[in-house]
Design an enzyme around this catalytic site. Sequence first.
Site, PDB file in Angstrom:
ATOM      1  N   SER A 113      -2.504   6.752  -0.057  1.00 49.69           N
ATOM      2  CA  SER A 113      -2.753   5.546   0.724  1.00 49.69           C
ATOM      3  C   SER A 113      -1.488   4.728   0.963  1.00 49.69           C
ATOM      4  O   SER A 113      -0.572   5.169   1.637  1.00 49.69           O
ATOM      5  CB  SER A 113      -3.832   4.707   0.052  1.00 49.69           C
ATOM      6  OG  SER A 113      -4.225   3.638   0.876  1.00 49.69           O
ATOM      7  N   HIS A 114      -1.413   3.552   0.370  1.00 47.99           N
ATOM      8  CA  HIS A 114      -0.327   2.615   0.616  1.00 47.99           C
ATOM      9  C   HIS A 114       0.837   2.800  -0.358  1.00 47.99           C
ATOM     10  O   HIS A 114       1.801   2.045  -0.304  1.00 47.99           O
ATOM     11  CB  HIS A 114      -0.853   1.183   0.480  1.00 47.99           C
ATOM     12  CG  HIS A 114      -1.562   0.938  -0.817  1.00 47.99           C
ATOM     13  ND1 HIS A 114      -2.805   1.459  -1.083  1.00 47.99           N
ATOM     14  CD2 HIS A 114      -1.205   0.256  -1.928  1.00 47.99           C
ATOM     15  CE1 HIS A 114      -3.180   1.099  -2.289  1.00 47.99           C
ATOM     16  NE2 HIS A 114      -2.226   0.379  -2.838  1.00 47.99           N
ATOM     17  N   ASP A 277      -1.495   1.272   7.069  1.00 49.60           N
ATOM     18  CA  ASP A 277      -0.874   1.822   5.873  1.00 49.60           C
ATOM     19  C   ASP A 277      -0.699   3.331   5.978  1.00 49.60           C
ATOM     20  O   ASP A 277      -0.866   3.921   7.042  1.00 49.60           O
ATOM     21  CB  ASP A 277      -1.694   1.448   4.636  1.00 49.60           C
ATOM     22  CG  ASP A 277      -3.036   2.164   4.583  1.00 49.60           C
ATOM     23  OD1 ASP A 277      -3.539   2.554   5.654  1.00 49.60           O
ATOM     24  OD2 ASP A 277      -3.593   2.339   3.481  1.00 49.60           O
ATOM     25  N   ASP A 279      -2.346   6.094   5.114  1.00 50.86           N
ATOM     26  CA  ASP A 279      -3.375   7.018   5.592  1.00 50.86           C
ATOM     27  C   ASP A 279      -4.270   6.416   6.664  1.00 50.86           C
ATOM     28  O   ASP A 279      -5.238   7.040   7.086  1.00 50.86           O
ATOM     29  CB  ASP A 279      -4.222   7.529   4.430  1.00 50.86           C
ATOM     30  CG  ASP A 279      -5.055   6.444   3.763  1.00 50.86           C
ATOM     31  OD1 ASP A 279      -4.643   5.261   3.825  1.00 50.86           O
ATOM     32  OD2 ASP A 279      -6.100   6.758   3.185  1.00 50.86           O
ATOM     33  N   ASP A 281      -6.242   3.603   6.698  1.00 48.62           N
ATOM     34  CA  ASP A 281      -7.503   2.916   6.437  1.00 48.62           C
ATOM     35  C   ASP A 281      -7.333   1.417   6.194  1.00 48.62           C
ATOM     36  O   ASP A 281      -8.324   0.694   6.110  1.00 48.62           O
ATOM     37  CB  ASP A 281      -8.270   3.575   5.283  1.00 48.62           C
ATOM     38  CG  ASP A 281      -7.526   3.552   3.958  1.00 48.62           C
ATOM     39  OD1 ASP A 281      -6.418   2.981   3.896  1.00 48.62           O
ATOM     40  OD2 ASP A 281      -8.052   4.123   2.977  1.00 48.62           O
ATOM     41  N   ARG A 282      -6.093   0.942   6.111  1.00 46.12           N
ATOM     42  CA  ARG A 282      -5.851  -0.488   5.980  1.00 46.12           C
ATOM     43  C   ARG A 282      -5.082  -0.990   7.196  1.00 46.12           C
ATOM     44  O   ARG A 282      -4.552  -0.211   7.974  1.00 46.12           O
ATOM     45  CB  ARG A 282      -5.060  -0.787   4.708  1.00 46.12           C
ATOM     46  CG  ARG A 282      -5.728  -0.297   3.439  1.00 46.12           C
ATOM     47  CD  ARG A 282      -4.934  -0.730   2.232  1.00 46.12           C
ATOM     48  NE  ARG A 282      -5.415  -0.083   1.029  1.00 46.12           N
ATOM     49  CZ  ARG A 282      -5.334  -0.615  -0.178  1.00 46.12           C
ATOM     50  NH1 ARG A 282      -4.801  -1.806  -0.334  1.00 46.12           N
ATOM     51  NH2 ARG A 282      -5.786   0.044  -1.230  1.00 46.12           N
ATOM     52  N   LYS A 376     -13.090   2.828   5.201  1.00 50.90           N
ATOM     53  CA  LYS A 376     -12.420   1.737   5.899  1.00 50.90           C
ATOM     54  C   LYS A 376     -11.575   2.311   7.016  1.00 50.90           C
ATOM     55  O   LYS A 376     -11.158   3.472   6.961  1.00 50.90           O
ATOM     56  CB  LYS A 376     -11.590   0.911   4.929  1.00 50.90           C
ATOM     57  CG  LYS A 376     -10.641   1.700   4.054  1.00 50.90           C
ATOM     58  CD  LYS A 376     -10.144   0.846   2.890  1.00 50.90           C
ATOM     59  CE  LYS A 376      -9.591   1.713   1.779  1.00 50.90           C
ATOM     60  NZ  LYS A 376      -9.302   0.968   0.564  1.00 50.90           N
TER      61      LYS A 376
END
Length: 542
Positions: A113-114, A277, A279, A281-282, A376
């Site tokens: 992710s982030h 981010d 991937d 999703d944010r 998300k």
Amino acid sequence: MDISTVKTEPFSDQNCGTSGLRKKVSVFKQENYLENFVQSLFDSLEGFEGKTLVIGGDGRYFNEEAIQSIIRIAVANQFGRLIIGQNGILSTPAASHLIVKRKAFGGIILSASHNPGGPNGDFGIKFDTAQGAPAPQTLTDKISARSKVIDHYWTCDMPPVDLSAIGEQMAGTTAIEIVDPIADYAGYMADIFDFDAIRRLFANGFQMRYNAMNAVTGPYAKYIFEEILGAEQGTVINGNPLPDFGGLHPEPNLTYAKDFVELMNRDDAPDLGAASDGDGDRYMILGKKFFTSPADSLAIIAEYMDTIPFYKGKVYGVARSMPTANAVDYVAKAKNMPVYATPTGWKFFSSLLESHKIALCGEESFGTGSFHLCEKDGIWAILCWLHIIAHTGKSVRELNEELWQKYGRVYNSTQSYEGLDSEQARVMLDTLEKRLPALVGETYNGFTVTETGLFEYKDPVTGEEAHRQGYMILFDHARIFMRLSGTGSSGATLRIYYMMRETNPSRLTENAFEYLKPLVEVAKEITRIQEYTGREKPDVIT
């Protein structure tokens, strides 16, 4: 094709966090480490033989190598079809959509992710169910338990799959299909939003900058924003996915996207700044010289969501993670909608989405989504903002200030202390826990404690319980909430969330960090964080 059994020994550290397993790349590259976890995952599932598995990731370092290993193990375990994003790429929202559209058994998403990428960075792996939702706690517990006793995995002898060539090939009885990672997702967004209205917005001179942070969403954003919606060329910056994200920390916040924030603070800044981010999703939303907090963004989307044709008459409830400031609660109350407060971790929203108890949900780290997916979705959230701006004709700042005037402003901030010694952090919180009952009635810096406790949660759909999900200290119109994060790859990350509600019209536009300073001092006094950790200030403030 020869299928072989490889003898192995378990690793003791393959416990799933809030979003799968995340470790340093060097950990994943240990012999049998990834393979052990994948086989533990398959051993924890039932009835997948002959079914379809989606595979993809955010393109970070080790992504393609990991996919080749997963292919060999999946073929050996008798999956019937593997659907893989071209070059191993799939954003997390796109993977979720593909799982549902292709009626897959589930999907493996490779991302941290982030978290930073590169040879010295982080890597991660998680499983999404047939609903395109993160694996529930019951499944991740089974995977973790299996990983502690596993003594073999199955693999097969086959040449590497060309992940760049769209098309289908066979490996024994398993079909391996390489697909365009963008087309299906972009088509779905066109079904949800009035793209013609957003095209008119750009055609009338509206300017936007989208910072993909050299992560997975660059190609998605270029195709959707520039090619389909007509935003000017160059709207997307840092748009080429790189294994190390170009040295950037791919988390869209005021600390790690500092240069982007400075761009949006210029006199000639575009009308909207957005970022996603690692991937996808944010996200983050900025206006000209203006930052929108995650909580306010969620509330503004809730305020206008039923103006999007896809959601008309279907916005029947909202949810937020407990650490997320409660701005959306006031919007929901005005619209007679229920609000659910869940533990941190997107999986806790899944049952609420699937059972149609909620239509919208979000968390303090700028993750927001709806029933369109059980993950998300950063680009979706940014498209919500573009629709709202096109619908209202108002700027980012105006939409925020209008929200505050109508409902009051919930000032909020998150402070993160990263890479703490895990034992020091645990001792600090254990000590705090013992002191919590005695804090009630005490006054600190003018704030009187009204309630304390640990956040506990019982899923209203499944009945599953989650215990010890964070430490709460409540005051009149203010709150301190803290927890250890489960998304780091090493050490401990302590997150402290601050919230104060203000209804005085003359105090609605103050600097959030200045406004919250007295509450921050209270937290320092109560937790004695500097004494326990040696840290004088947090690493990240948003």
